[in-house]
Design an enzyme around this catalytic site. Sequence first.
Site, mmCIF file in Angstrom:
data_model
loop_
_atom_site.group_PDB
_atom_site.id
_atom_site.type_symbol
_atom_site.label_atom_id
_atom_site.label_comp_id
_atom_site.label_asym_id
_atom_site.label_seq_id
_atom_site.Cartn_x
_atom_site.Cartn_y
_atom_site.Cartn_z
ATOM 1 C CB ILE A 12 4.923 0.687 -9.264
ATOM 2 C CG1 ILE A 12 5.859 -0.125 -8.345
ATOM 3 C CG2 ILE A 12 4.140 1.702 -8.445
ATOM 4 C CD1 ILE A 12 6.990 0.689 -7.725
ATOM 5 C CG ASN A 35 12.355 -4.743 -16.115
ATOM 6 O OD1 ASN A 35 12.816 -5.861 -16.328
ATOM 7 N ND2 ASN A 35 12.086 -4.312 -14.896
ATOM 8 C CB SER A 124 13.973 5.129 -4.269
ATOM 9 O OG SER A 124 14.480 4.132 -3.425
ATOM 10 C CE1 TYR A 149 16.368 2.786 -9.355
ATOM 11 C CE2 TYR A 149 16.891 2.424 -7.041
ATOM 12 C CZ TYR A 149 15.962 2.659 -8.039
ATOM 13 O OH TYR A 149 14.622 2.774 -7.712
ATOM 14 C CE LYS A 153 14.290 5.829 -9.192
ATOM 15 N NZ LYS A 153 13.309 6.117 -10.252
ATOM 16 C CE1 TYR A 177 6.506 5.880 -5.592
ATOM 17 C CE2 TYR A 177 7.628 4.213 -6.898
ATOM 18 C CZ TYR A 177 6.786 5.304 -6.819
ATOM 19 O OH TYR A 177 6.221 5.791 -7.960
HETATM 20 P P1 NAD Z 1 9.431 -1.793 -13.642
HETATM 21 O O1 NAD Z 1 10.736 -2.107 -14.273
HETATM 22 O O2 NAD Z 1 8.435 -2.884 -13.500
HETATM 23 O O3 NAD Z 1 8.741 -0.587 -14.436
HETATM 24 C C1 NAD Z 1 9.471 0.404 -15.106
HETATM 25 C C2 NAD Z 1 8.885 0.538 -16.507
HETATM 26 O O4 NAD Z 1 9.577 1.561 -17.222
HETATM 27 C C3 NAD Z 1 9.035 -0.754 -17.320
HETATM 28 O O5 NAD Z 1 7.786 -1.073 -17.901
HETATM 29 C C4 NAD Z 1 10.069 -0.391 -18.389
HETATM 30 O O6 NAD Z 1 9.842 -1.098 -19.593
HETATM 31 C C5 NAD Z 1 9.855 1.103 -18.530
HETATM 32 N N1 NAD Z 1 11.003 1.897 -18.993
HETATM 33 C C6 NAD Z 1 12.261 1.945 -18.479
HETATM 34 N N2 NAD Z 1 12.998 2.846 -19.144
HETATM 35 C C7 NAD Z 1 12.203 3.392 -20.093
HETATM 36 C C8 NAD Z 1 12.390 4.391 -21.084
HETATM 37 N N3 NAD Z 1 13.557 5.011 -21.237
HETATM 38 N N4 NAD Z 1 11.339 4.703 -21.874
HETATM 39 C C9 NAD Z 1 10.138 4.065 -21.748
HETATM 40 N N5 NAD Z 1 9.914 3.129 -20.834
HETATM 41 C C10 NAD Z 1 10.931 2.789 -20.009
HETATM 42 O O7 NAD Z 1 9.735 -1.126 -12.230
HETATM 43 P P2 NAD Z 1 8.748 -0.723 -11.042
HETATM 44 O O8 NAD Z 1 9.080 -1.565 -9.874
HETATM 45 O O9 NAD Z 1 7.356 -0.656 -11.518
HETATM 46 O O10 NAD Z 1 9.302 0.726 -10.725
HETATM 47 C C11 NAD Z 1 8.734 1.892 -11.279
HETATM 48 C C12 NAD Z 1 9.534 3.101 -10.836
HETATM 49 O O11 NAD Z 1 9.549 3.144 -9.411
HETATM 50 C C13 NAD Z 1 10.984 3.085 -11.279
HETATM 51 O O12 NAD Z 1 11.372 4.402 -11.608
HETATM 52 C C14 NAD Z 1 11.720 2.614 -10.043
HETATM 53 O O13 NAD Z 1 13.045 3.070 -10.011
HETATM 54 C C15 NAD Z 1 10.891 3.243 -8.938
HETATM 55 N N6 NAD Z 1 11.027 2.549 -7.646
HETATM 56 C C16 NAD Z 1 10.753 1.201 -7.568
HETATM 57 C C17 NAD Z 1 10.930 0.541 -6.349
HETATM 58 C C18 NAD Z 1 10.651 -0.936 -6.250
HETATM 59 O O14 NAD Z 1 11.075 -1.533 -5.262
HETATM 60 N N7 NAD Z 1 9.955 -1.564 -7.193
HETATM 61 C C19 NAD Z 1 11.360 1.246 -5.212
HETATM 62 C C20 NAD Z 1 11.614 2.611 -5.325
HETATM 63 C C21 NAD Z 1 11.432 3.251 -6.556
HETATM 64 N N1 UFG Z 2 16.965 -10.062 1.279
HETATM 65 C C1 UFG Z 2 17.327 -11.360 1.580
HETATM 66 N N2 UFG Z 2 17.388 -12.272 0.562
HETATM 67 C C2 UFG Z 2 17.105 -11.945 -0.725
HETATM 68 C C3 UFG Z 2 16.726 -10.609 -1.022
HETATM 69 C C4 UFG Z 2 16.684 -9.702 0.006
HETATM 70 O O1 UFG Z 2 17.602 -11.693 2.723
HETATM 71 O O2 UFG Z 2 17.184 -12.814 -1.622
HETATM 72 C C5 UFG Z 2 16.855 -9.081 2.382
HETATM 73 C C6 UFG Z 2 17.775 -7.890 2.250
HETATM 74 O O3 UFG Z 2 19.023 -8.160 2.829
HETATM 75 C C7 UFG Z 2 16.975 -6.808 2.979
HETATM 76 C C8 UFG Z 2 15.522 -7.183 2.715
HETATM 77 O O4 UFG Z 2 15.547 -8.564 2.349
HETATM 78 O O5 UFG Z 2 17.205 -6.899 4.370
HETATM 79 C C9 UFG Z 2 14.880 -6.388 1.587
HETATM 80 O O6 UFG Z 2 15.698 -6.461 0.433
HETATM 81 P P1 UFG Z 2 15.168 -6.002 -1.005
HETATM 82 O O7 UFG Z 2 16.256 -6.286 -1.991
HETATM 83 O O8 UFG Z 2 13.835 -6.580 -1.276
HETATM 84 O O9 UFG Z 2 14.952 -4.444 -0.822
HETATM 85 P P2 UFG Z 2 15.986 -3.292 -0.422
HETATM 86 O O10 UFG Z 2 15.465 -2.678 0.830
HETATM 87 O O11 UFG Z 2 17.374 -3.765 -0.405
HETATM 88 O O12 UFG Z 2 15.879 -2.321 -1.686
HETATM 89 C C10 UFG Z 2 14.630 -1.776 -2.106
HETATM 90 C C11 UFG Z 2 14.632 -1.565 -3.628
HETATM 91 C C12 UFG Z 2 15.636 -0.523 -4.021
HETATM 92 C C13 UFG Z 2 15.434 0.721 -3.240
HETATM 93 C C14 UFG Z 2 15.445 0.413 -1.748
HETATM 94 C C15 UFG Z 2 15.137 1.612 -0.928
HETATM 95 O O13 UFG Z 2 14.932 -2.760 -4.293
HETATM 96 O O14 UFG Z 2 15.430 -0.208 -5.387
HETATM 97 O O15 UFG Z 2 14.444 -0.563 -1.462
HETATM 98 O O16 UFG Z 2 13.943 2.171 -1.349
HETATM 99 F F1 UFG Z 2 16.418 1.590 -3.518
#
Ligand code: NAD
Ligand code: UFG
Length: 337
Positions: A12, A35, A124, A149, A153, A177
């Site tokens: 993101i 990551n 989240s 996790y 948050k 999000y």
């Molecule tokens: P991502 O892992 O791709 O990005 C996170 C970045 O933070 C990575 O580049 C990692 O190297 C860096 N990082 C982690 N810990 C660190 C630290 N201590 N110091 C410096 N860098 C550090 O994940 P993303 O999907 O881009 O998510 C970004 C943020 O959004 C996260 O906080 C995640 O929890 C939150 N979020 C993501 C989702 C999702 O589904 N992707 C949903 C809800 C919230």
């Molecule tokens: N699912 C499958 N097969 C898979 C993966 C997921 O059927 O291999 C299904 C899950 O059961 C769910 C849907 O697809 O019904 C979405 O699952 P995701 O794992 O993609 O997403 P979640 O909604 O479980 O979780 C996401 C983020 C979390 C966050 C949450 C709420 O991964 O970090 O949304 O914001 F906390």
Amino acid sequence: MRILVTGGAGYIGSHTCLELLESGYEVVVVDNLCNSNMESLRRVQDLTGKTVRFYEGDVRDEELLRKIFAENQIDCCIHFAGLKAVGESVAQPWRYYDNNLNATIVLTKVMQEVGMQNLIFSSSATVYTEGNPMPLRETARTGGCTNPYGWTKYMTEQILMDLCRAEKAWSVCLLRYFNPIGAHKSGMIGEDPQGIPNNLMPYVTQVAVGRREQLSVFGNDYDTHDGTGVRDYIHVVDLAKGHVAAVKYVMNHTGCEAFNLGTGTGYSVLDLVNTFQQVNNISVPYRITDRRPGDLAVCYAAPDKSAELLGWKAEKNLADMCRDAWNWQSKNPKGYQ
Ligand code: NAD
Ligand code: UFG
């Protein structure tokens, strides 16, 4: 205006850096690359023709943060840096609490020292308590998280709310999000999970590209239109634009405000898989398996508050998300490697 983006090399973060640069902001990134890959930011620079100032390091490193603030006149910070794998957080809770909570504590401490108190935090939908009526409004009950996790948050939101109560100069947006998927339309940047993907869309794209045999659909006996789980999928570029809108908001307000970033529409797992197959003309073999423990049947946002106060609305539909996710994966079968 100059924005500090923590975790800016991630999925993101990289899309948000691109949108910030396109909107005329200067961008400074700190990321320890635990990551992610520097290649994402190289590509952001290629796509925009603009430069990102990059610091490799940990947000928990107080001295590094002081150096960054001393070397750059920062106006606002977007804090993405964090660990995000739900299952891993259950196995390694200490690592998650240490990384996610201490990063925010150290960051806000140094921000307070330098007098820069505008912050946008990546929260989240997971902070909402199970059992709330849908769609989820920002006023819905929070807490009762099912994994470490989610608690990080929830706790970070609490820390930031308390900070704003105590220090009136602070301005904080908590962006909750829903399910970010998709990629930039160029196919140059996208989601590149390490190991076996936990989330649905990267699993689907890896099956489509031949890296995995078939998708497991976790349960088809939920109380939904086709029995599979329903989520509010949001295009990552729309999400990134939500951050640009939030920058404008924090710069003109004080206090702490939570916003949902979702579309307001829920789609099932099979809706997503079928749309993906149709728009990309590619097959995604799948089988139905047991439910995944901890999954909800349905989760989607009420996005009205974000529309009203941030002036932001998601614009892309599920077909766009599926097309762009596949464009990224097919051009980069092994991600950034
Ligand atoms: P991502 O892992 O791709 O990005 C996170 C970045 O933070 C990575 O580049 C990692 O190297 C860096 N990082 C982690 N810990 C660190 C630290 N201590 N110091 C410096 N860098 C550090 O994940 P993303 O999907 O881009 O998510 C970004 C943020 O959004 C996260 O906080 C995640 O929890 C939150 N979020 C993501 C989702 C999702 O589904 N992707 C949903 C809800 C919230
Ligand atoms: N699912 C499958 N097969 C898979 C993966 C997921 O059927 O291999 C299904 C899950 O059961 C769910 C849907 O697809 O019904 C979405 O699952 P995701 O794992 O993609 O997403 P979640 O909604 O479980 O979780 C996401 C983020 C979390 C966050 C949450 C709420 O991964 O970090 O949304 O914001 F906390």
